[in-house]
Design a protein around this motif. Structure first.
Motif, short mmCIF file in Angstrom:
data_model
loop_
_atom_site.label_atom_id
_atom_site.label_comp_id
_atom_site.label_asym_id
_atom_site.label_seq_id
_atom_site.Cartn_x
_atom_site.Cartn_y
_atom_site.Cartn_z
N ILE A 4 0.85 -1.19 0.00
CA ILE A 4 0.00 0.00 0.00
C ILE A 4 0.88 1.24 0.00
N GLY A 5 0.74 2.07 -1.03
CA GLY A 5 1.53 3.29 -1.14
C GLY A 5 1.06 4.33 -0.14
N ASN A 11 8.12 9.14 -3.82
CA ASN A 11 9.37 9.40 -4.53
C ASN A 11 9.12 9.73 -6.00
N ILE A 12 7.89 9.51 -6.45
CA ILE A 12 7.55 9.68 -7.85
C ILE A 12 6.65 10.89 -8.08
N HIS A 206 2.80 -0.22 9.37
CA HIS A 206 3.26 1.05 8.82
C HIS A 206 4.47 1.55 9.61
N VAL A 207 5.25 2.43 9.08
CA VAL A 207 5.50 2.65 7.65
C VAL A 207 6.80 1.92 7.36
N ASP A 228 6.36 4.20 2.03
CA ASP A 228 6.66 5.37 1.20
C ASP A 228 7.27 4.96 -0.14
N ASN A 229 7.74 3.71 -0.21
CA ASN A 229 8.50 3.25 -1.37
C ASN A 229 7.84 2.03 -2.03
N PRO A 230 6.60 2.14 -2.47
CA PRO A 230 5.94 0.95 -3.04
C PRO A 230 6.65 0.43 -4.28
#
Length: 233
Positions: A4-5, A11-12, A206-207, A228-230
């Protein structure tokens, strides 16, 4: 295990935006965690902070701005010029887009002000009006009052209770409120707590940003991670 993002793929693309939703789709993931708070005129908006300054060139409390005023704020330029003029989405707009893209939503209701019941009522209206069967919505919160209100007013949607540390009465609370899952902060020192929870209820952690941590969690069969990094998983 669901990946889950956390507020998207930060980052994108800038967090909690339409761009973040498209970013999740671009990396072939289908779950996004977003945050919801109310505007001054009680419109549920997809935004995390109490204040505007971290993500925009505006200062001030989010709650002091109306929908119309918030829609004039750029929350993309802080991230990259590529995202200049990215706007704060309403919850209605975000649900519609996620249904179109078939992206599931972990929907966190923030309890920043003395308006938990108002927030729940306004969120319910948008879910009932705009959610389709093309995706899933799990509603979550740190607020016990919000979880209780959701059980009463939106019983057919899954509820997840968020905690950073496991309270002594967690099992009683999730049982009494028919929670689908518990969302528990992960660190290497609380693996035993996570193991305890997994035997009784689905667990999301999380996270988690380091792929090396996944090994420990796969072995104990958690239901998903929020990261944070899916794109790394």
């Amino acid at each position: 295990m669901k990946i889950i993002g956390h507020r998207g793929a930060i980052n994108i693309a800038p967090e909690n935006t339409f761009a973040s939703c498209y970013a999740i789709k671009s990396i072939n993931k289908n779950w996004i965690e977003i945050d919801v708070i109310l505007s001054k005129d009680n419109i549920p908006m997809v935004f995390h902070d109490k204040e505007l300054n971290r993500l925009s060139n505006f200062n001030g409390n989010f709650k002091n701005f109306t929908l119309n005023e918030l829609k004039h704020i750029d929350i993309g330029s802080f991230f990259s010029r590529k995202f200049k003029n990215e706007k704060i989405p309403t919850l209605s707009e975000f649900i519609i887009l996620c249904c179109q893209l078939e992206i599931n939503i972990l929907l966190e209701l923030k309890s920043y002000h003395d308006d938990d019941l108002k927030l729940v009522n306004e969120v319910i209206k948008r879910i009932l009006n705009y959610h389709s069967n093309k995706n899933e919505i799990i509603i979550c919160s740190y607020s016990r009052d919000i979880i209780k209100y959701l059980k009463e007013y939106l019983p057919n949607y899954k509820r997840s209770f968020i905690v950073d540390e496991l309270p002594d009465d967690w099992e009683e609370f999730v049982k009494n409120n028919d929670c689908y899952s518990i969302n528990l902060a992960y660190n290497k020192n609380n693996i035993n707590n996570i193991k305890e929870c997994v035997t009784k209820i689905p667990v999301y952690c999380h996270v988690i940003n380091n792929p090396m941590d996944i090994g420990n969690l796969k072995d104990i069969n958690i239901s998903g991670i929020i990261t944070d990094n899916p794109e790394l998983f």
